[in-house]
Design an enzyme around this catalytic site. Structure first.
Site, PDB file in Angstrom:
ATOM      1  N   LYS A  53      -9.233 -33.400  11.676  1.00 20.47           N
ATOM      2  CA  LYS A  53     -10.406 -32.462  11.358  1.00 20.47           C
ATOM      3  C   LYS A  53      -9.939 -30.892  10.948  1.00 20.47           C
ATOM      4  CE  LYS A  53     -12.804 -35.270  14.612  1.00 20.47           C
ATOM      5  NZ  LYS A  53     -13.583 -35.688  15.919  1.00 20.47           N
ATOM      6  N   GLN A  97     -13.291 -32.960  21.678  1.00 20.74           N
ATOM      7  CA  GLN A  97     -12.793 -34.290  21.515  1.00 20.74           C
ATOM      8  C   GLN A  97     -13.090 -35.343  22.513  1.00 20.74           C
ATOM      9  OE1 GLN A  97     -11.988 -35.506  18.238  1.00 20.74           O
ATOM     10  NE2 GLN A  97     -12.033 -37.393  19.161  1.00 20.74           N
ATOM     11  N   ASP A 120     -21.208 -32.166  16.347  1.00 21.95           N
ATOM     12  CA  ASP A 120     -21.199 -33.560  16.527  1.00 21.95           C
ATOM     13  C   ASP A 120     -22.553 -34.543  16.671  1.00 21.95           C
ATOM     14  OD1 ASP A 120     -18.639 -34.963  16.461  1.00 21.95           O
ATOM     15  OD2 ASP A 120     -18.120 -34.371  18.297  1.00 21.95           O
TER      16      ASP A 120
END
Ligand code: NDP
Length: 282
Positions: A53, A97, A120
């Site tokens: 990412k 994460q 997200d």
């Protein structure tokens, strides 16, 4: 093989190029987009994901920071870090994460992220926005799948769509997005009685289960579009999806490969959400 390949890697590449242009335009106005990534603990797979990412951001002109916090980090310390990032105007997107160590409640963590920075798309505000057709952030995987369907020229209006899996991050938002696009949507899950009876009448099948090669060609309607979200290892340890590619490609009209399908699109859509967050921040 009869199916066309829906090449997620190629589509993701063109999306990244587009995002690099938008990032450059923002940077030219002194508003370089910024993504903050937090990793708690040292899960090997998570380390690879966050590294990718950050790399994607660098290549697209998005400033990114990576906080690597020890596994013993307290929930309060993590929340304090998120609040600091919420208040930082140079940060437009915040990503924690998952999975988190067991002593940390993922819901509390996600709800602490400012909805304006929830790139997200996991915050309840984002989920609620999707449910009610308002502007929020879409979870990257189902968002990427919709882009792939668009790219394949799929006629979604009135189409029979079957989503297999009902998780909060893939199955449920996927079903809502297909519904929003006027498909007739069926959601299947582990308690579904006759999965094949559903998939056989579907114009579009999205498999998001996590069971290697469970969807086979005999379960697919000729010409259907088959999107394989699954990421599994086969009996030889090789990466594979939920769809048995060889038998399904004989029947389907379009099929996504694994790897090179949904995975790269998921990564690309994080960049899209981050750029959109920066553009909205004005
Ligand atoms: P979850 O484990 O959260 O959900 C799996 C879903 O599959 C559940 O709803 C479950 O039903 C359902 N299911 C399990 N067994 C069956 C069965 N035999 N028949 C029908 N449905 C079944 O997984 P995720 O949604 O997080 O991820 C799904 C897959 O996608 C995984 O392989 C994951 O690695 C992959 N993935 C890939 C991404 C990418 O970028 N390519 C991104 C995110 C995920 P129930 O609710 O009843 O338990």
């Amino acid at each position: 093989m009869t199916a066309n390949i829906l090449d997620g890697a190629a589509l993701a590449k063109s999306i990244r190029a587009d995002m690099a242009r938008r990032a450059a335009a923002l940077a030219a106005q002194g508003r370089q987009p910024g993504l903050a990534v937090i990793l708690v603990g040292d899960d090997a797979a998570s380390s690879v994901y966050v590294r990718n990412k950050v790399k994607d951001c660098e290549e697209s002109g998005i400033r990114s920071t990576l906080d690597r916090l020890p596994a013993a980090t307290t929930q309060e310390a993590l929340l304090a870090r998120i609040r600091a990032l919420n208040a930082d105007p140079a940060v437009h997107g915040i990503l924690v994460q998952l999975p988190l160590p067991v002593h940390i409640d993922p819901h509390t963590v996600i709800e602490t992220i400012s909805p304006e920075k929830d790139v997200d798309g996991f915050h309840v505000a984002s989920a609620g926005a999707l449910m009610t057709g308002q502007r929020g952030f879409l979870p990257c995987t189902p968002y990427g799948v919709m882009k792939m369907l668009e790219h394949a020229g799929a006629q979604l209006r009135g189409a029979e769509a079957v989503v297999i899996g009902r998780s909060n991050i893939v199955g449920k938002p996927q079903a809502l997005l297909l519904l929003q696009a006027d498909a007739t949507v069926t959601i299947c899950h582990s308690r579904t009685r006759d999965l094949a009876a559903h998939t056989r009448r579907a114009d579009i099948v999205v498999a998001a289960v996590g069971r290697a090669k469970m969807i086979t060609g005999d379960m697919i309607k000729p010409g259907a579009i088959v999107i394989d979200v699954g990421m599994n290892r086969d009996e030889h340890g090789k990466l594979c999806g939920d769809v048995d590619f060889d038998s399904t490609a004989q029947v389907a009209g379009w099929i996504t490969p694994v790897p090179g399908g949904v995975g790269p699109m998921t990564r690309a859509m994080l960049l899209v959400n981050t750029i959109e967050a920066a553009e909205r921040a004005g």
